[in-house]
Design an enzyme around this catalytic site. Structure first.
Site, short mmCIF file in Angstrom:
data_model
loop_
_atom_site.label_atom_id
_atom_site.label_comp_id
_atom_site.label_asym_id
_atom_site.label_seq_id
_atom_site.Cartn_x
_atom_site.Cartn_y
_atom_site.Cartn_z
N ARG A 1 0.83 -1.21 0.00
CA ARG A 1 0.00 0.00 0.00
C ARG A 1 0.87 1.26 0.00
O ARG A 1 0.57 2.24 -0.68
CB ARG A 1 -0.94 -0.02 1.21
N HIS B 1 0.68 4.17 -2.81
CA HIS B 1 0.42 5.57 -2.45
C HIS B 1 1.60 6.47 -2.82
O HIS B 1 1.40 7.64 -3.16
CB HIS B 1 0.09 5.70 -0.97
N ASN C 1 -3.91 8.70 3.29
CA ASN C 1 -2.57 8.24 3.65
C ASN C 1 -2.41 7.88 5.12
O ASN C 1 -1.45 7.21 5.48
CB ASN C 1 -1.55 9.34 3.34
N HIS D 1 -5.01 -6.66 -2.82
CA HIS D 1 -5.91 -6.82 -1.68
C HIS D 1 -6.07 -8.29 -1.29
O HIS D 1 -6.93 -8.63 -0.49
CB HIS D 1 -7.27 -6.17 -1.98
C1 HEM Z 1 -8.94 1.82 -6.77
C2 HEM Z 1 -7.84 1.64 -6.14
C3 HEM Z 1 -7.71 1.35 -4.68
C4 HEM Z 1 -8.53 1.67 -3.65
C5 HEM Z 1 -9.81 2.47 -3.68
C6 HEM Z 1 -7.93 1.13 -2.44
C7 HEM Z 1 -8.44 1.29 -1.18
C8 HEM Z 1 -7.93 0.72 -0.04
C9 HEM Z 1 -8.44 0.91 1.29
C10 HEM Z 1 -9.61 1.79 1.66
C11 HEM Z 1 -7.70 0.15 2.13
C12 HEM Z 1 -7.84 0.00 3.64
C13 HEM Z 1 -6.80 0.86 4.34
C14 HEM Z 1 -6.90 0.81 5.85
O1 HEM Z 1 -7.96 0.57 6.39
O2 HEM Z 1 -5.87 1.02 6.52
C15 HEM Z 1 -6.69 -0.51 1.33
C16 HEM Z 1 -5.74 -1.36 1.83
C17 HEM Z 1 -4.74 -1.91 1.06
N1 HEM Z 1 -4.47 -1.62 -0.26
FE1 HEM Z 1 -5.66 -0.67 -1.53
N2 HEM Z 1 -6.80 0.45 -2.78
C18 HEM Z 1 -6.61 0.57 -4.13
C19 HEM Z 1 -5.56 0.08 -4.86
C20 HEM Z 1 -4.48 -0.58 -4.34
C21 HEM Z 1 -3.29 -0.92 -5.06
C22 HEM Z 1 -3.02 -0.55 -6.52
C23 HEM Z 1 -2.49 -1.58 -4.20
C24 HEM Z 1 -1.10 -2.13 -4.42
C25 HEM Z 1 -0.64 -2.56 -5.57
C26 HEM Z 1 -3.19 -1.67 -2.94
C27 HEM Z 1 -2.74 -2.34 -1.84
C28 HEM Z 1 -3.39 -2.36 -0.63
C29 HEM Z 1 -2.96 -3.20 0.48
C30 HEM Z 1 -1.85 -4.22 0.45
C31 HEM Z 1 -3.81 -2.89 1.55
C32 HEM Z 1 -3.72 -3.44 2.98
C33 HEM Z 1 -2.97 -2.41 3.82
C34 HEM Z 1 -2.54 -2.88 5.19
O3 HEM Z 1 -2.55 -4.09 5.47
O4 HEM Z 1 -2.19 -1.99 5.99
N3 HEM Z 1 -4.40 -1.04 -3.05
N4 HEM Z 1 -6.85 -0.14 0.02
#
Ligand code: HEM
Ligand SMILES: *[C@@H]1O[C@H](CO)[C@@H](O)[C@H](O)[C@H]1NC(C)=O
Ligand SMILES: *[C@@H]1O[C@H](CO)[C@@H](O)[C@H](O)[C@H]1NC(C)=O
Ligand SMILES: CC(=O)N[C@H]1CO[C@H](CO)[C@@H](O)[C@@H]1O
Length: 322
Positions: free
Chosen positions: A58, A62, A90, A186
């Site tokens: 993530r 970002h 962020n 995800h």
């Molecule tokens: C339309 C695009 C995307 C949206 C709307 C989105 C949205 C989100 C949201 C809302 C979370 C939860 C964050 C939290 O509660 O701390 C999340 C977590 C995450 N996102 Fe996305 N995301 C997107 C694209 C991506 C991309 C492109 C990647 C990486 C290549 C990614 C990797 C992750 C990962 C690995 C998590 C887990 C974070 C953690 O364990 O702390 N996301 N995302």
């Protein structure tokens, strides 16, 4: 300051080991042990905390989607100036202390040589491998940016439609296929209730939960989120810490946690890609590696642009144009 943008044209000529002006093994002469130092620190952390894969993925996303992959996300706010970190989406990015630990080891071995932007890229790659994902040679040579503004943060939100989300990927030269592939990240990590709670009861003012969510999951998540202080749940409810294609199978079972994730399974433009990845883990894995290389080359600073930060959380003294 010269910013080299990776043009869409350049991507057509993408050679296997060279992306724009980045190259595999960029530090071979200046810091030959760079990649092994990074790998060792990531391995040590992963051994006690496998959630680091989600954190780094993530962070990398970002970073690259705001001003390009230039480590602008790592800059701490100061009394005088707030940074990207203070902007909405962020705030829950994690793993900054791991980047600090890697940077400290690298500064001891090869001072002022390896950029923070490359550390994020390589550490992410290593953590994906440890979680069972693809290994790939990651080109390096990024330089660290001199700007980090909260107002530059314009990331897609979890309630975006597929076409809204696609717009923010298209702006970066990324395709629908890239987006569906990268959202496969995800497959690891977790989300806080505030990002999906709207789906659990009064979805879009309907007085009912989101009909596209499995009622058993609605019930489970309602219990989870009933606790105070914004709890979390895994984004992949089946194999939460393995980097695999189960995320796609879960959304086919209406078990996506975020609205955008679930929409990938139903939107006619993405449903085919989703079922392809759900039934073929190898294809997802290969596609993911390719899409990560593309994301990792967005608007990178190379040559003499930017700087090599000594501390990833702060611009080097004097050179900051911030
Ligand atoms: C339309 C695009 C995307 C949206 C709307 C989105 C949205 C989100 C949201 C809302 C979370 C939860 C964050 C939290 O509660 O701390 C999340 C977590 C995450 N996102 Fe996305 N995301 C997107 C694209 C991506 C991309 C492109 C990647 C990486 C290549 C990614 C990797 C992750 C990962 C690995 C998590 C887990 C974070 C953690 O364990 O702390 N996301 N995302
Ligand atoms: C580093 O890589 C470059 C290009 O790949 C090569 O020309 C050079 O000889 C290498 N240097 C060392 C020390 O391996
Ligand atoms: C969960 O993942 C395992 C391992 O990949 C798979 O065999 C199983 O079918 C999955 N279960 C569900 C309910 O998707
Ligand atoms: C998820 C989260 O904590 N978001 C907050 C981030 O910061 C903005 C202000 O920039 C707040 O309004 C959000 O609630």
């Amino acid at each position: 300051m010269k910013i080299i943008k990776t043009s869409i044209l350049a991507l057509f000529f993408l050679l296997p080991f060279v992306v724009a002006d980045l190259r595999v093994n960029f530090y071979n002469a200046t810091c030959p042990q760079a990649e092994s130092i990074i790998r060792q620190v990531v391995q040590k952390r992963f051994a006690t905390d496998s959630s680091i894969t989600g954190a780094l993925l993530r962070m990398h996303f970002h970073d690259c989607f705001v001003r390009g992959c230039d480590a602008s996300i790592l800059i701490d706010s100061t009394k005088k100036k707030s940074s990207e970190k203070s902007a909405g989406p962020n705030l829950t990015v994690r793993g900054y202390e791991l980047i600090d630990e890697i940077k400290k080891s690298l500064e001891a071995a090869c001072p002022s040589t390896v950029s923070c932007a490359d550390i994020v890229t390589l550490a992410t790659r290593d953590s994906v491998v440890l979680a069972g994902g693809p290994n790939y040679a990651a080109p390096t040579g990024r330089r660290d940016g001199l700007v980090s503004n909260p107002t530059d943060v314009n990331l897609p939100g979890p309630s975006f439609s597929v076409s809204q989300a696609l717009r923010s990927f298209n702006v970066k030269g990324m395709t629908l296929n890239d987006m569906v592939t990268l959202l496969g990240a995800h497959t690891v990590g977790f989300a806080h209730c505030n990002f999906f709670q709207d789906r659990l009861s009064n979805f879009q003012g309907s007085g009912s939960p989101d009909p596209s969510m499995d009622p058993a999951l609605v019930s489970k998540l309602s219990t989870v989120c009933a606790a105070s202080n914004n709890p979390t749940t895994f984004l992949d409810q089946n194999t939460s810490s393995t980097f695999d294609n189960q995320f796609y199978n879960q959304i086919l079972l209406k078990r996506g946690v975020l609205q955008i994730d679930q929409e990938l399974a139903s939107d006619t433009s993405t449903a085919g890609i989703v079922s392809g990845f759900a039934s073929n883990g190898v294809r997802f894995s290969q596609s993911f590696a390719t899409a990560m290389l593309k994301m990792g080359s967005l608007q990178v600073l190379v040559g003499n642009a930017g700087e090599i930060r000594k501390n990833c959380r702060a611009f080097n003294p004097a050179k900051s144009k911030n």
